[in-house]
Design an enzyme around this catalytic site. Structure first.
Site, short mmCIF file in Angstrom:
data_model
loop_
_atom_site.label_atom_id
_atom_site.label_comp_id
_atom_site.label_asym_id
_atom_site.label_seq_id
_atom_site.Cartn_x
_atom_site.Cartn_y
_atom_site.Cartn_z
N HIS A 1 0.88 -1.19 0.00
CA HIS A 1 0.00 0.00 0.00
C HIS A 1 0.91 1.23 0.00
CE1 HIS A 1 -3.49 2.41 0.59
NE2 HIS A 1 -3.81 2.12 1.84
N HIS B 1 -1.81 -2.33 -9.73
CA HIS B 1 -2.85 -1.72 -8.90
C HIS B 1 -4.05 -2.63 -8.86
CE1 HIS B 1 -5.61 1.28 -7.28
NE2 HIS B 1 -4.53 1.89 -6.87
N ASP C 1 2.77 5.87 -6.69
CA ASP C 1 3.94 5.80 -5.81
C ASP C 1 5.26 5.78 -6.56
OD1 ASP C 1 2.54 5.70 -3.35
OD2 ASP C 1 1.96 3.64 -3.81
#
Ligand code: COA
Length: 371
Positions: A217, A256, A307
């Site tokens: 995450h 994802h 990210d």
């Protein structure tokens, strides 16, 4: 029927954001992420998420003043931050700081609500991180006030102890907008589960921070930086990546659960990473990142998530790698709070079932009779 990791399961309704819906994309309360990232600021987005509508200029000015007033840390919290071991991960600093603040400034006392707790945490997380960091790194006890009138500027100026560079401040501000909300992701769902038991807001945020910490995450931005910085050149990255993929290793910052054709936030943060690298005259991490992106697309058909390029962007802002996920916390707290408020507005205990796969019923054997 069980679904591994609740993949594809709709676990409730929400009016806060859309993620990956065909023809709609990522929106916060109906506004497209591209518009928000390009034309709004983090404080506008925090207000939108927590209070439900975009502020007008007077409301925004008042909100920014309010957040500025909420930056200071109680002495007991400073004492706690000084007592934490130097080896503490800054995510644990935030988790522990939130927990203590929940005892010093409990929800329900002095009119505190989920919204005002959210404002307090959003305003003071940067102070907590910088106070702990500067104490541990430089043995300084800093003032947690700054002349900066934004959450991004306050964090950068406190961390460095110098006036904030406006290019870096604006870049960080946009990434906070990108990170602010993302529907029923793991940390938000954790916050909703905790809230559904009628627990308090601080507990929900502590749990959410714990969920965000993991590399599958929020921890992925930190892990992506470790990956990118482990290569000497784009050529080195390509060669090593092929070996990693052959060994079926996970490449952090790719993939994802919801987006299978690209993360709409990624091109925006990629652009930020590129500009910051060019301004600094140091494009090596950016070039390595681009090569990794090319190889991942060619070999696996996979896109970077937010990210991945956030790592290079934060590095170029001068933020230490261990602070990348804590910065995500600063951004996401307003999203978590929006979900806490929404969960409470129509609460039902979240308590699913499991398919039992353990032993058949069997006879109990008392302790003295066991072999
Ligand atoms: N690197 C390499 N392979 C990956 C991968 C990655 N980052 N992400 C997924 N895959 C592969 C899986 O190994 C799996 O392969 P298989 O079918 O041969 O077993 C396939 O792609 C499907 O992945 P799966 O694990 O089922 O997807 P998921 O929806 O459960 O997981 C993530 C989503 C985000 C947890 C996963 O993509 C991941 O671990 N990414 C890296 C961590 C990260 O960047 N997290 C931040 C998310 S915003």
């Amino acid at each position: 029927m069980t679904t591994s990791g609740l993949n594809g399961v709709t676990a409730g309704t929400s009016r806060i954001s859309t993620v990956g819906q065909a023809g709609v994309g990522l929106t916060y309360r109906g506004y497209s992420i591209t518009d928000l990232a390009l034309d709004s600021t983090f404080e506008e987005v925090a207000y939108l998420l927590i209070y439900g509508k975009l502020p007008n200029q007077a409301q925004l000015d008042a909100y920014k003043k309010k957040l500025s007033r909420l930056r200071s840390l109680p002495d007991a919290l400073k004492t706690l931050l000084e007592a934490l071991p130097a080896s503490t991960h800054p995510m644990d600093v935030l988790r522990t700081g939130t927990s203590l603040l929940g005892t010093l400034e409990a929800e329900g006392e002095n009119g505190r609500t989920a919204a005002t707790v959210g404002d307090r945490l959003t305003a003071s997380f940067g102070s907590m991180l910088a106070y702990w960091y500067r104490f541990q790194q430089r043995n300084e006890r800093i003032e947690t006030e700054s002349d900066e009138d934004t959450v991004a500027g306050h964090f950068l100026s406190l961390m460095s102890g110098r006036p904030t560079d406006s290019t870096k401040r604006d870049a960080l501000d946009t990434t906070l907008v990108l990170y602010a909300e993302h529907e029923f992701n793991a940390s938000t769902f954790t916050a909703r589960v905790i809230t559904s038991t009628l627990s308090d807001t601080y507990s929900a945020i502590v749990g959410a921070i714990g969920a965000l910490r993991g590399p599958l995450h929020g921890g992925a931005n930190e892990a992506a930086m470790e990956l990118v910085s482990s290569f000497d050149s784009p050529q080195d990255a390509e060669k090593s990546l092929i070996h990693m993929l052959e060994a079926r290793r996970l490449i952090m910052g790719f993939g994802h659960r919801v987006y299978k054709n690209g993360d709409p936030r990624s091109p925006i943060v990629k652009d930020i990473a590129k500009k910051l690298s060019e301004v600094a005259g140091n494009t090596s991490y950016y070039e390595i990142s681009e090569r990794i992106e090319t190889v991942m697309m060619r070999e696996k058909g996979m896109f970077p998530n937010l990210d991945f390029y956030a790592a290079t962007a934060y590095h170029m802002c001068g933020i230490p790698t261990a602070m990348f996920t804590p910065v995500f916390v600063i951004a996401r707290t307003c999203g978590w709070i929006a979900h806490v408020i929404e969960q409470r507005s129509d609460n039902k205990l979240i308590r699913p079932l499991s398919d039992y796969t353990g032993p058949e019923p069997r006879e109990f054997v008392k302790i003295g009779e066991r072999g």
